[in-house]
Design a protein around this motif. Structure first.
Motif, PDB file in Angstrom:
ATOM      1  N   PRO A 205      26.584   3.080  20.599  1.00 51.90           N
ATOM      2  CA  PRO A 205      25.959   1.756  20.516  1.00 51.90           C
ATOM      3  C   PRO A 205      25.605   1.246  21.909  1.00 51.90           C
ATOM      4  O   PRO A 205      26.108   1.750  22.926  1.00 51.90           O
ATOM      5  N   ILE A 207      26.296  -1.414  24.297  1.00 49.93           N
ATOM      6  CA  ILE A 207      27.194  -2.492  24.695  1.00 49.93           C
ATOM      7  C   ILE A 207      27.273  -2.471  26.215  1.00 49.93           C
ATOM      8  O   ILE A 207      26.671  -1.605  26.868  1.00 49.93           O
ATOM      9  N   ASP A 208      28.016  -3.408  26.799  1.00 51.95           N
ATOM     10  CA  ASP A 208      28.071  -3.480  28.259  1.00 51.95           C
ATOM     11  C   ASP A 208      28.552  -2.166  28.872  1.00 51.95           C
ATOM     12  O   ASP A 208      28.063  -1.741  29.922  1.00 51.95           O
ATOM     13  N   THR A 210      28.074   0.834  27.843  1.00 51.93           N
ATOM     14  CA  THR A 210      27.142   1.960  27.704  1.00 51.93           C
ATOM     15  C   THR A 210      25.745   1.651  28.226  1.00 51.93           C
ATOM     16  O   THR A 210      24.913   2.552  28.298  1.00 51.93           O
ATOM     17  N   ARG A 211      25.470   0.414  28.573  1.00 50.32           N
ATOM     18  CA  ARG A 211      24.137   0.073  29.080  1.00 50.32           C
ATOM     19  C   ARG A 211      23.845   0.878  30.343  1.00 50.32           C
ATOM     20  O   ARG A 211      24.642   0.921  31.275  1.00 50.32           O
ATOM     21  N   SER A 338      41.329  -7.770  19.889  1.00 49.60           N
ATOM     22  CA  SER A 338      40.381  -7.863  20.993  1.00 49.60           C
ATOM     23  C   SER A 338      41.089  -7.771  22.337  1.00 49.60           C
ATOM     24  O   SER A 338      40.594  -7.128  23.274  1.00 49.60           O
ATOM     25  N   GLN A 342      40.127  -4.653  24.780  1.00 52.33           N
ATOM     26  CA  GLN A 342      39.533  -4.856  26.099  1.00 52.33           C
ATOM     27  C   GLN A 342      40.355  -4.206  27.213  1.00 52.33           C
ATOM     28  O   GLN A 342      39.834  -3.952  28.299  1.00 52.33           O
ATOM     29  N   LYS A 377      35.682  -3.171  18.596  1.00 56.22           N
ATOM     30  CA  LYS A 377      34.417  -3.783  19.009  1.00 56.22           C
ATOM     31  C   LYS A 377      34.119  -3.659  20.501  1.00 56.22           C
ATOM     32  O   LYS A 377      32.962  -3.409  20.868  1.00 56.22           O
ATOM     33  N   PRO A 378      35.098  -3.818  21.409  1.00 52.40           N
ATOM     34  CA  PRO A 378      34.743  -3.703  22.830  1.00 52.40           C
ATOM     35  C   PRO A 378      34.117  -2.365  23.219  1.00 52.40           C
ATOM     36  O   PRO A 378      33.318  -2.312  24.152  1.00 52.40           O
ATOM     37  N   GLY A 381      30.981  -1.796  19.673  1.00 49.48           N
ATOM     38  CA  GLY A 381      29.968  -2.827  19.533  1.00 49.48           C
ATOM     39  C   GLY A 381      29.588  -3.131  18.104  1.00 49.48           C
ATOM     40  O   GLY A 381      29.822  -4.218  17.590  1.00 49.48           O
ATOM     41  N   ASP A 382      28.989  -2.159  17.424  1.00 50.34           N
ATOM     42  CA  ASP A 382      28.438  -2.379  16.084  1.00 50.34           C
ATOM     43  C   ASP A 382      29.529  -2.155  15.029  1.00 50.34           C
ATOM     44  O   ASP A 382      29.545  -1.152  14.324  1.00 50.34           O
TER      45      ASP A 382
END
Length: 529
Positions: A205, A207-208, A210-211, A338, A342, A377-378, A381-382
């Motif tokens: 996905p 997300i920060d 993997t960007r 979460s 994280q 989710k961290p 993402g999806d």
């Protein structure tokens, strides 16, 4: 009899599924494009089945006086105002797994086309050039395929690539050694993958974390002549860096189905001969479109007939009677998840959830789903509260739950322990008073902290002067501390500081905090509270 509106074109077989489940259905495939007409009639229906053409806005939802569920045949729900639906009490579902095989096959097809330069050779031949010597390709047999992301789609790609006699190596922070063995892949770190892979394909996905995972720095670590395939998300690749590498010959070719900006019309990569481009076709097969249509019909029917919730994006399955008691504990569970998610940087092999006291007598399933959602989710993402348990299972994460009577000072307590390759990390919380969640234990160390949107977590040496140094630095950086919570194992040993701050830390600020004398680890945490 519940009544459903199908406002986009879907398979006729889906209509028959509704009918077979005792659901009255109106198939009006053009009404989704007519906002006024949709707003006029939506009040008649209990369910709405859509694809991408129907835009479910807050105005539509305001008129949806009887609507209970929206089902999207496909994964993307950008055309649904989910916050407005949630406020209205409408469940929003999608079908995230119906496109998996189709997308994986597209990635394999792109890889083979890239290896043999098929699109460019086709164009040349049609132009009567017959440039046989120009299009010298490479075999994929015995080559190494580097898989970035080994989830549902990535695991299918691995299976197909092994059928082509390729060696598959995979980088995925959530891939356990046991799951890697099951998939027949070698689990590696990202730098190792970049250095060894002949082909690299992305299935993660956006997300920060993997960007721009394929950046200029990452490309410099790759083999000369590597080939890159992306059928996942635009934004995973720094397109400018890729263009430079393609022109320099460092990257032999790229095959892209997704782009940073879509529809992609003036992308600078389009002018390069060694690039294959398709217009986001990953899910575009007859079978995939049929699958998602049938799935959404089954899901909507199940919810309307029995209350079963499958692939919901905005809430777990909780009855009206349970909601007042469960809601604060569901929120606590998600925040604990979460928090742990994280802080987790390596593959998770197990998750243990302990419910103590009054909370253990409640329906804990929604809490488990919320907690797993928070953990996953961290990095993924999806994820949603319903899909999280299935994703954890797919990735070989063993989930254990324990219910027991009160054993400590708190009437109710939820404790989460995350087991990774390197360590076990636990965090516990409770709900009391104003029903606001509280963290009361981290790694066995007792403290009490309210969860706020922006927090700083530090493990440090318990030595005199540390708190003063930290406070001074925070003041110099202009960071206001709302709450400062402390705990320690014992005098002179490890200690924990958990700070509530008024703004999110920048990378530069975090680096300065990490460099402070006595700091062993510093993490910024962001929560939705």
């Amino acid at each position: 009899m519940p009544k459903v509106l199908v406002s986009d074109k879907i398979s006729p077989a889906a209509i028959e599924i509704f009918k077979a489940n005792g659901v009255e259905v109106d198939y009006l495939p053009d009404v989704g494009k007519d906002k006024e007409k949709l707003a006029e009639i939506i009040g008649q229906y209990d369910g709405l089945a859509i694809r991408s053409a129907t835009k479910v806005t807050d105005k539509i939802l305001a008129n949806a006086t009887n609507l209970k569920v929206i089902g999207r045949a496909g994964i993307g729900v950008d055309n649904v105002d989910i916050p407005a639906a949630t406020a209205k009490g409408v469940i929003v579902m999608n079908t995230p797994f119906g496109n998996s095989i189709t997308t994986a096959e597209h990635a394999i097809s792109m890889m083979l086309a890239l290896a043999r330069q098929i699109p460019e050779a086709d164009a040349s031949t049609r132009a009567s050039k017959w440039e046989k010597n120009r299009f010298m390709g490479v075999e994929v047999t015995n080559k190494t395929l580097g898989l970035i992301g080994a989830g549902n789609i990535g695991s299918i790609v691995a299976d197909r690539a092994q059928g082509l006699k390729m060696k598959v190596i995979a980088y995925d922070p959530f891939l356990t050694p046991e799951r890697a063995i099951d998939l027949g892949v070698e689990k590696v770190e990202l730098d190792d993958l970049l250095a060894r892979a002949d082909f690299i394909t992305l299935h993660t996905p956006l997300i920060d974390a993997t960007r721009n995972i394929i950046s200029a720095e990452a490309i410099a670590k790759m083999k000369d002549g590597v080939r890159i395939i992306n059928c996942a998300r635009g934004g995973l690749i720094d397109e400018a860096a890729l263009k430079d590498a393609l022109e320099a010959g460092k990257v032999a070719g790229a095959a892209l189905d997704v782009f940073l900006e879509e529809p992609a019309k003036d992308n600078p990569l389009f002018g390069l001969a060694n690039v294959i481009c398709t217009p986001h076709l990953g899910a575009s097969t007859t079978e995939a479109q049929e699958n998602v249509a049938l799935q959404v019909a089954e899901q909507i029917s199940a919810y309307l007939n029995t209350g079963e919730v499958i692939n919901a994006l905005n809430f777990p399955s909780i009855s009206a009677e349970e909601a007042p008691k469960l809601t604060p504990f569901v929120k606590l569970a998600e925040l604990l998840g979460s928090f742990a998610g994280q802080l987790t940087e390596t593959a998770i092999s197990g998750i243990r959830i302990e419910f103590e006291g009054d909370v253990s007598a409640l329906n804990t399933k929604p809490m488990v789903a919320a907690l797993l959602n928070g953990v996953l989710k961290p990095l993924l993402g999806d994820v949603n509260m319903v899909s999280a348990p299935a994703l954890a299972k797919d990735r070989g994460i063993a989930v254990e739950t324990v219910n027991r009577e009160q054993v400590g000072a708190y009437d109710n307590l939820i404790r989460l322990t995350v087991v990774t390759e390197r360590q076990e990390r636990s965090v516990a919380g409770t709900v009391y008073g104003t029903k606001a969640p509280r963290i009361v234990e981290i790694k066995g160390i007792t403290l009490e902290a309210e969860v706020t949107p922006h927090m700083l977590y530090i493990t440090n040496e318990d030595k005199p002067g540390f708190i003063g140094r930290l406070g001074t630095l925070m003041g110099q950086l202009g960071i206001n501390i709302a709450n400062f919570n402390l705990g320690r194992v014992e005098q002179g040993k490890d200690a924990i500081a958990l700070l509530s701050i008024d703004s999110e830390l920048t990378d530069g600020e975090l680096t300065q905090i990490e460099g402070l004398e006595g700091v062993k680890q510093a993490k910024r945490l962001v929560f939705t509270v």
